[in-house]
Design an enzyme around this catalytic site. Sequence first.
Site, mmCIF file in Angstrom:
data_model
loop_
_atom_site.group_PDB
_atom_site.id
_atom_site.type_symbol
_atom_site.label_atom_id
_atom_site.label_comp_id
_atom_site.label_asym_id
_atom_site.label_seq_id
_atom_site.Cartn_x
_atom_site.Cartn_y
_atom_site.Cartn_z
ATOM 1 N N GLU A 152 2.492 -36.754 20.900
ATOM 2 C CA GLU A 152 2.199 -36.814 19.470
ATOM 3 C C GLU A 152 2.699 -38.095 18.814
ATOM 4 O O GLU A 152 2.007 -38.677 17.982
ATOM 5 C CB GLU A 152 2.819 -35.615 18.736
ATOM 6 N N GLU A 191 6.235 -16.720 16.656
ATOM 7 C CA GLU A 191 6.877 -17.540 17.681
ATOM 8 C C GLU A 191 8.366 -17.270 17.826
ATOM 9 O O GLU A 191 9.059 -16.976 16.856
ATOM 10 C CB GLU A 191 6.673 -19.027 17.359
ATOM 11 N N CYS A 201 6.002 -30.358 17.305
ATOM 12 C CA CYS A 201 6.219 -29.004 17.797
ATOM 13 C C CYS A 201 5.033 -28.597 18.655
ATOM 14 O O CYS A 201 3.960 -29.179 18.558
ATOM 15 C CB CYS A 201 6.416 -28.026 16.646
ATOM 16 N N HIS A 240 -2.803 -16.453 18.921
ATOM 17 C CA HIS A 240 -2.744 -16.659 17.476
ATOM 18 C C HIS A 240 -3.660 -15.680 16.730
ATOM 19 O O HIS A 240 -3.349 -15.271 15.614
ATOM 20 C CB HIS A 240 -3.080 -18.108 17.129
ATOM 21 N N GLU A 245 0.897 -17.408 13.419
ATOM 22 C CA GLU A 245 1.945 -17.917 14.312
ATOM 23 C C GLU A 245 3.026 -16.850 14.372
ATOM 24 O O GLU A 245 3.560 -16.434 13.344
ATOM 25 C CB GLU A 245 2.546 -19.228 13.775
ATOM 26 N N HIS A 286 5.165 -15.457 21.107
ATOM 27 C CA HIS A 286 5.129 -16.415 22.210
ATOM 28 C C HIS A 286 6.183 -17.496 21.998
ATOM 29 O O HIS A 286 6.678 -17.708 20.900
ATOM 30 C CB HIS A 286 3.734 -17.021 22.375
ATOM 31 N N HIS A 298 4.077 -25.712 22.305
ATOM 32 C CA HIS A 298 4.398 -24.581 23.167
ATOM 33 C C HIS A 298 4.788 -25.071 24.563
ATOM 34 O O HIS A 298 4.163 -26.002 25.076
ATOM 35 C CB HIS A 298 3.191 -23.656 23.280
#
Length: 172
Positions: A86, A113, A66, A25, A111, A31, A68
């Site tokens: 979460e 992504e 959300c 980041h 970010e 990523h 990774h």
Amino acid sequence: MEEEKVILVNEQDEQIGLMPKMEAHQKAKLHRAFSVFILNKKNELMLQQRALRKYHSPGLWTNTCCSHQREGETNIAAGRRRLQEEMGFTTDLKETISFIYKAPFDNGLTEHEFDHILVGTFEDQPTINPDEVAAWKWMSIEDVRNDIEQRPDHYTAWFKIIFDKFYSHIAL
């Protein structure tokens, strides 16, 4: 405890390496990531408000969850894992679309992504993890779209991008 690593990818979503999450980041490295959208039978979307102590976008409203993927983890397995962590539940998810976005934040992080959009259904109340989630609510997709137009600063960057460009793909 070792810092979580993200999967670095090229623009075809092919893995090219691993990097600690904060470093990725800080350096704005592309990523792999995923965003989960949970809807109910009324076609309402479950939104979460990010916990106030999150390192970016604290207190902003966004999709259900959300995160990774971990190395060797499928998009669906990652989505189910993070949904449980979460929001305190799991459900069947299906992959829809993916896209690349880049969003710089005020704190110097970015970010960048390759985001995979996962969609599922759920009819109950979540059991939120207060370390990750400050609040949650159901909202109709039209109400979400209207609220984003009226109050864009209340929503995360990726959520606004998804709604702007990929609105038709999130409904089941």
